[in-house]
Design a protein around this motif. Structure first.
Motif, short mmCIF file in Angstrom:
data_model
loop_
_atom_site.label_atom_id
_atom_site.label_comp_id
_atom_site.label_asym_id
_atom_site.label_seq_id
_atom_site.Cartn_x
_atom_site.Cartn_y
_atom_site.Cartn_z
N ALA A 186 0.76 -1.12 0.14
CA ALA A 186 0.11 -0.14 0.11
C ALA A 186 1.07 1.17 -0.05
O ALA A 186 1.89 1.12 0.65
N TRP A 187 0.39 2.38 -0.90
CA TRP A 187 1.16 3.55 -0.85
C TRP A 187 -0.06 4.63 -0.30
O TRP A 187 -1.25 4.54 -0.80
N VAL A 188 0.33 5.15 0.91
CA VAL A 188 -0.54 6.07 1.53
C VAL A 188 0.29 7.50 1.74
O VAL A 188 1.33 7.61 2.19
N TRP A 189 -0.62 8.63 1.07
CA TRP A 189 0.20 10.02 1.03
C TRP A 189 -0.36 10.85 2.40
O TRP A 189 -1.63 10.78 2.51
N ALA A 190 0.28 11.71 2.65
CA ALA A 190 -0.27 12.59 3.62
C ALA A 190 -1.09 13.69 2.78
O ALA A 190 -1.24 13.58 1.53
N ASP A 191 -1.56 14.84 3.57
CA ASP A 191 -2.31 15.84 2.50
C ASP A 191 -1.76 16.15 1.49
O ASP A 191 -0.68 16.87 1.43
N GLY A 192 -2.20 15.76 0.33
CA GLY A 192 -1.61 16.15 -0.98
C GLY A 192 -1.31 17.59 -1.46
O GLY A 192 -0.92 17.78 -2.41
N ARG A 193 -2.08 18.43 -0.62
CA ARG A 193 -2.06 19.84 -0.92
C ARG A 193 -0.88 20.38 -0.62
O ARG A 193 -0.53 21.49 -0.96
N ASP A 194 0.06 19.75 0.40
CA ASP A 194 1.12 20.40 0.80
C ASP A 194 2.40 19.00 0.25
O ASP A 194 3.45 19.63 0.27
N ALA A 210 2.18 -2.40 4.50
CA ALA A 210 1.17 -3.73 4.39
C ALA A 210 -0.11 -3.11 4.03
O ALA A 210 -0.73 -1.92 4.06
N VAL A 211 -0.77 -3.86 3.19
CA VAL A 211 -2.32 -3.61 2.61
C VAL A 211 -3.14 -3.45 3.84
O VAL A 211 -3.13 -4.45 4.59
N PRO A 212 -3.96 -2.40 4.05
CA PRO A 212 -4.98 -2.41 4.99
C PRO A 212 -5.84 -3.61 5.03
O PRO A 212 -6.38 -3.97 4.21
N GLU A 213 -6.03 -4.06 6.32
CA GLU A 213 -6.87 -5.21 6.80
C GLU A 213 -8.21 -5.23 6.05
O GLU A 213 -8.78 -6.21 5.52
N VAL A 214 -8.84 -3.91 6.31
CA VAL A 214 -10.21 -3.93 5.39
C VAL A 214 -10.17 -4.03 4.20
O VAL A 214 -11.29 -4.41 3.51
N LEU A 215 -9.13 -4.03 3.38
CA LEU A 215 -9.10 -4.00 1.80
C LEU A 215 -8.35 -5.20 1.28
O LEU A 215 -8.18 -5.53 0.37
N ARG A 216 -7.79 -5.99 2.48
CA ARG A 216 -7.13 -7.28 2.13
C ARG A 216 -7.77 -8.05 0.99
O ARG A 216 -7.36 -8.71 0.07
N GLU A 217 -9.06 -8.47 1.31
CA GLU A 217 -9.94 -9.24 0.54
C GLU A 217 -10.23 -8.92 -0.72
O GLU A 217 -10.11 -9.66 -1.62
N GLU A 218 -10.51 -7.88 -0.86
CA GLU A 218 -10.83 -6.96 -2.11
C GLU A 218 -9.49 -6.84 -3.05
O GLU A 218 -9.53 -7.25 -3.95
N ALA A 219 -8.43 -6.76 -2.27
CA ALA A 219 -7.06 -6.76 -2.93
C ALA A 219 -6.71 -7.87 -3.45
O ALA A 219 -6.28 -8.28 -4.78
N GLU A 220 -6.96 -9.08 -2.63
CA GLU A 220 -6.75 -10.45 -3.28
C GLU A 220 -7.65 -10.74 -4.45
O GLU A 220 -7.37 -11.33 -5.26
N ARG A 221 -8.79 -10.38 -4.22
CA ARG A 221 -9.76 -10.95 -5.39
C ARG A 221 -9.44 -9.98 -6.66
O ARG A 221 -9.26 -10.76 -7.68
N ARG A 222 -8.80 -8.72 -6.63
CA ARG A 222 -8.57 -8.07 -7.67
C ARG A 222 -7.22 -8.35 -8.38
O ARG A 222 -7.05 -8.35 -9.48
#
Length: 717
Positions: A186-194, A210-222
């Motif tokens: 996973a790539w996560v950005w801080a406030d992209g305005r600065d 790591a991939v957020p746990e809430v998205l792991r199942e969807e990420a594995e499906r995709r």
């Protein structure tokens, strides 16, 4: 991404363009690339007029890209030569010239609008040049943004196999990052305005984890969907997919690279350039998937047939035989000029070097002007700023100073190893205006300014009207001509008067003639001229007359073929007849407009043992076709465009009524993001002033885009 650092220097170069519909965000993507790579230290904004690539005053005033701008930057040990191209259809010729010299491209799409008309147009142009692409779905932070919907529009309208390699983290205003489905990170950005201190990961700019746990199942499906799509297209991936439980990251990345470079698939990434989210993975994808100069096929060209020492044809008889030049710094020099820019400090000629090496002070042969030029300086370009370098090698995109005659499309090569590369095709102008200096003393300055405009932009044409004596400037649209005239006013300080826009009509054959015999005989002392030809003239393609006498089609182009038997007309005379017929196409019998949409067949002819010549048969061909056109049933054609209007639902009735009044034919209507999208085919002549009319009918909320779709029958005038 896997380690893709190449062993050879050419493998560390990427020549790519940013392609998109107007307002899809390609200039913002370019600005963020420059910022993230450390090339600039402050992010430029289109709405503030502070962008690097949109540096022309008109671009900053209008908030759109007008001229293709080249910049260079470095990422992960690779040099990226980047060209930001215009998105407006009136400047599509700039896109074509850029595509001709690129090895790859990033196509930017709006996550709300999906594939828009000019997106489709530039995609088809890239197909013609065989340019590998990756897609970047931008503006995921907008209300109504939908990655899956945008990908579906890519699949339906562009027909590639979209290979989505990212999953968004969050949606609309809550969009904060992406999951890389290749490495499952996973790539996560801080406030992209600065974007943190430098936008490149320090002090909270971007975090990889790591991939957020809430998205792991969807990420594995995709990820599984991605593996299946790749396995269907790539034999090596299919073998591993069937042998085990899936594809390794290394195999998947290699297969994606192969599919991108063959054009069988297009890698799709996503982000929000304005908020500085998604740029680092995009750069990694450019390096990993798009080809380097050494990955693309060797450029092909033909010798120009000139021996500079003797002024005659090449003695080896190699004229016309295609040759290849590999992307090798030690090979003979060959480059294509794709842009010319006259600046206050000198004339810049932008080159793509395909083979060999060029150094400051070298002599090069210009195959178009057929003269030797000397390179004064070589510049690494950063939009309107330049850094001088001592040399350029195969794979480089640079600007040179000192070439006085090179034009866009000219081939420059080593004097002792000539090669002519295929130039980009220049679009045909469809709109004209009369221009004149307000005072007679400025006439000469206006002529010089127009000549400079045409030198910089080959899609502009200047001519003198034979009947009125007016100077006529022709281009690809109202905005194209408006920008050209404004450039003269600003750069030269000239007060210019401009007439009403007029469209470029064409004439075509509805019903032709058969067996027209023309004999050309001229005897005025000495050798005479004799040529006899018999021509059939017929409509090309679908152009025909129906029972009501209306034109049933609008095929354009010209075909010539010979049906002569028994050698009654020698082959060299057949070519001369064809040249003569092409000469006759410039002026039709209805109104002196160019003629298109016809096929000419040379059925028979006769020669004289002494008086026949190529000149005689060329003259006979020209006069015979003119006579045949006068005897044919002709029709007038006018340019038509496909208009896509986006307007509020409550204004659709007024929009449809206005399009109908403009002789428009509605071809489709959909609803997108709470607004109605109407597509119609409209004669170009009826669109002058339409932007103002649309704004008044929709209280300023309606917008439209237009793209040329060809010619159609014009009403009787």
């Amino acid at each position: 991404m896997p380690d893709v650092r190449p062993a050879d220097p050419l493998g560390a170069v990427r020549n790519l363009g940013i392609l998109a519909h107007v307002d899809a965000g390609k200039t913002t993507v370019t600005e963020r690339i420059l910022y993230v790579t450390g090339t600039t230290h402050k992010r430029g904004e289109v709405h503030d007029g502070t962008t690097v690539t949109d540096f022309d005053p008109q671009e900053r005033d209008r908030g759109i890209t007008i001229f293709a701008a080249a910049v260079s930057c470095d990422w992960d040990g690779h040099r990226l030569n980047l060209i930001d191209t215009p998105g407006h259809v009136d400047f599509s010729d700039e896109v074509v010239r850029s595509l001709r010299v690129l090895d790859g491209a990033v196509a930017v799409f709006d996550a709300v609008a999906g594939v828009e008309p000019q997106s489709e147009s530039v995609w088809r142009q890239a197909d013609r040049f065989g340019v590998p692409r990756i897609a970047f779905v931008n503006k995921l932070d907008r209300a109504g943004a939908d990655l899956d919907w945008a990908v579906a529009s890519i699949r339906e309208r562009l027909h590639p196999a979209p290979l989505v390699v990212q999953l968004p983290i969050g949606s609309e205003d809550g969009f904060e990052g992406v999951v890389d489905l290749v490495r499952m990170r996973a790539w996560v950005w801080a406030d992209g305005r600065d974007g943190g201190a430098d936008g490149r990961g320090s002090e909270g700019g971007v975090r990889e984890g790591a991939v957020p746990e809430v998205l792991r199942e969807e990420a594995e499906r995709r990820r599984r969907v991605l593996e299946e799509a790749v396995a269907e297209l790539h034999p090596g991936a299919l073998e591993e997919f069937c042998a085990g439980s899936g594809l390794s990251a290394r195999t998947l990345a290699g297969a994606l690279r192969d599919l991108t470079r063959t054009g069988e698939g297009v890698v799709v990434l996503c982000g929000s350039a304005y908020r500085n989210r998604g740029i680092e993975p995009l750069l990694d994808a450019v390096v990993a998937y798009l080809p380097s100069p050494s990955d693309v096929p060797a450029v092909r060209g033909t010798p120009d047939g000139t021996d500079r020492t003797q002024g005659a044809g090449r003695p080896d008889g190699a004229d016309g035989v295609e040759q290849e030049r590999a992307a090798d710094p030690d090979a003979p020099f060959a480059a294509l000029a794709f842009k010319v820019n006259a600046t206050a400090t000198g004339r810049l000629t932008y080159l793509r070097v395909y083979s060999g090496t060029i150094r400051k002070g070298d002599a090069v042969w210009d195959t178009g002007a057929r003269r030797t030029e000397r390179v004064g300086r070589i510049l690494r370009v950063q939009a309107d700023r330049h850094a001088q370098v001592d040399r350029a090698v195969a794979g480089d995109i640079v600007a040179v100073v000192g070439l006085r005659s090179a034009r866009a499309g000219s081939t420059l090569c080593a004097p002792d190893a000539s090669l002519v590369l295929e130039p980009p095709v220049t679009a045909e102008p469809v709109v004209s205006v009369a221009v004149e200096a307000r005072t007679g003393t400025d006439t000469d300055r206006l002529v010089a300014a127009l000549a400079r405009l045409v030198e910089e932009d080959p899609s502009l044409v200047v001519r003198t009207d034979d009947e009125t004596g007016q100077t006529v400037l022709s281009g690809l649209g109202e905005l194209h001509l408006e920008v050209a005239v404004e450039k003269i006013r600003r750069a030269q300080g000239l007060d210019v008067r401009v007439g009403r826009p007029r469209v470029a009509y064409r004439e075509t054959v509805v019903r032709g003639v058969a067996g027209l015999l023309h004999r050309h005989v001229k005897q005025d002392g000495g050798a005479g001229q004799f040529a006899q030809v018999v021509l059939d003239v017929e409509p090309l393609g679908v152009a025909s007359e129906n029972a009501d006498g209306d034109l049933g089609g609008s095929a354009t182009g010209f075909e010539f073929r010979s049906a002569v038997v028994g050698g009654r007309v020698p082959q060299e005379y057949v070519r001369a007849v064809e040249a003569g017929c092409r000469d006759a196409l410039g002026e039709g019998p209805l109104g002196g407009h160019p003629v298109t949409g016809l096929r000419v067949v040379l059925k028979d002819g006769a020669t004289h043992v002494k008086d026949s010549s190529e000149m005689a048969f060329r003259t006979a061909g020209r006069l015979a076709l003119r006579e045949a056109l006068r005897a044919s049933t002709m029709a007038l054609l006018e340019p038509v465009v496909e208009v896509t209007v986006t307007a509020p639902d409550d204004a659709v009735g007024g929009v449809l009524g206005d399009l109908s009044a403009r002789r428009g034919r509605v071809t489709g209507s959909t609803t997108r993001a709470g607004a109605a999208v109407v597509t119609a085919t409209v004669p170009l002549a009826e669109l002058f002033g339409y932007a103002t009319r649309l704004r008044s009918r929709t209280q300023g909320r309606g917008v439209f885009t237009a793209r040329p779709v060809g010619y159609a029958p014009a009403p009787a005038r």
